[in-house]
Scaffold this motif. Structure first.
Motif, short mmCIF file in Angstrom:
data_model
loop_
_atom_site.label_atom_id
_atom_site.label_comp_id
_atom_site.label_asym_id
_atom_site.label_seq_id
_atom_site.Cartn_x
_atom_site.Cartn_y
_atom_site.Cartn_z
N GLU A 12 0.83 -1.21 0.00
CA GLU A 12 0.00 0.00 0.00
C GLU A 12 0.87 1.26 0.00
O GLU A 12 0.59 2.23 -0.72
CB GLU A 12 -0.91 0.01 1.23
CG GLU A 12 -1.99 -1.05 1.23
CD GLU A 12 -3.01 -0.84 0.14
OE1 GLU A 12 -3.43 0.31 -0.09
OE2 GLU A 12 -3.39 -1.83 -0.52
N SER A 69 -9.80 3.64 -1.84
CA SER A 69 -9.21 2.48 -1.19
C SER A 69 -9.38 1.19 -2.00
O SER A 69 -8.45 0.41 -2.16
CB SER A 69 -9.81 2.31 0.20
OG SER A 69 -9.22 1.24 0.87
N ARG A 94 -5.41 -2.91 4.72
CA ARG A 94 -5.95 -1.64 4.20
C ARG A 94 -6.57 -0.80 5.32
O ARG A 94 -6.43 0.42 5.32
CB ARG A 94 -7.00 -1.94 3.14
CG ARG A 94 -6.38 -2.56 1.94
CD ARG A 94 -7.00 -2.17 0.66
NE ARG A 94 -6.21 -2.79 -0.40
CZ ARG A 94 -6.65 -3.06 -1.59
NH1 ARG A 94 -7.89 -2.75 -1.91
NH2 ARG A 94 -5.89 -3.62 -2.48
N THR A 146 -13.38 2.23 5.07
CA THR A 146 -12.72 1.12 4.39
C THR A 146 -13.72 0.03 4.07
O THR A 146 -13.77 -0.51 2.95
CB THR A 146 -11.58 0.56 5.27
OG1 THR A 146 -10.61 1.58 5.49
CG2 THR A 146 -10.91 -0.63 4.61
#
Length: 221
Positions: A12, A69, A94, A146
């Motif tokens: 990420e 995301s 995440r 998220t």
């Protein structure tokens, strides 16, 4: 699984380093929103209005930052990632990365907000409690959005569905962090705010746990 989560966190970070414009866009949004508020209100803000406007700006910054995301991947890349890592590792990585991003973005937003709109309301505040409320609020926004971003991406209607689903779900958390930060601005003692901060921390943990439990079924479809 912890090593898998750590590797996904590095992935990420590497993706964000390749897309530095995304970070620039987030900061530009915050600075622009704060500066417009400065031009419109200047020294007219105090106390409750100062606090409420800060959270409104941060809420929209969170939607702007976290909408990407799960939106930046096509189905082919999702399938490839599915063959490499467990879905729970993916969503946990995440959520943690977004929590770190939002914690940093929240503190930067507070810095710009105090610079442009004045820090008079902070003069009588308990700064430790106020910063704690800002960080917990940012992490809470990241946890909720998220999960909502994953649902919206799988439904194929990303940004619009995220806004429709996200606002009702995030509203209780928004009201809680606004209450906690308002008490902090009034200099309330820990005995009055402790339970509120514990509730915020519990909400963050419960939301991340729900995402961890539900995401494998969502991704399998």
């Amino acid at each position: 699984m912890s090593k898998e989560v750590l590797n996904l966190l590095k992935l990420e970070a590497a993706l964000d380093l390749r897309q530095r414009a995304a970070w620039g866009g987030m900061l530009l949004y915050v600075v622009s929103a704060v500066y417009v508020c400065h031009l419109a209100m200047k020294d007219a803000l105090a106390g409750t209005a100062w606090n409420a406007l800060f959270w409104i700006i941060l809420l929209f910054a969170a939607f702007n930052a976290l909408a990407r995301s799960f939106q930046r991947e096509d189905q082919g890349r999702q399938l490839y990632l599915h063959t490499l890592a467990h879905p729970r590792s993916v969503v946990l990585a995440r959520a943690l990365y977004n929590a770190l991003t939002m914690a940093l973005l929240s503190l930067l937003s507070l810095l710009f907000y105090a610079l442009f709109l004045g820090d008079e309301p902070l003069a009588s505040a308990d700064l430790v409690q106020f910063v704690l409320a800002v960080v917990l609020g940012g992490i809470g926004f990241a946890a909720v959005l998220t999960l909502i971003s994953a649902i919206a991406a799988r439904a194929g209607n990303g940004i619009g569905l995220m806004a429709i689903l996200g606002f009702p779900v995030i509203l209780p958390m928004l009201l809680a962090v606004m209450r906690a930060s308002q008490l902090a601005l009034q200099g309330a003692p820990w005995s009055d705010t402790g339970l509120l901060f514990l509730a915020l921390a519990a909400l963050d943990v419960v939301t991340i746990t729900l995402a961890w439990l539900l995401f494998p079924y969502l991704w399998r479809d």
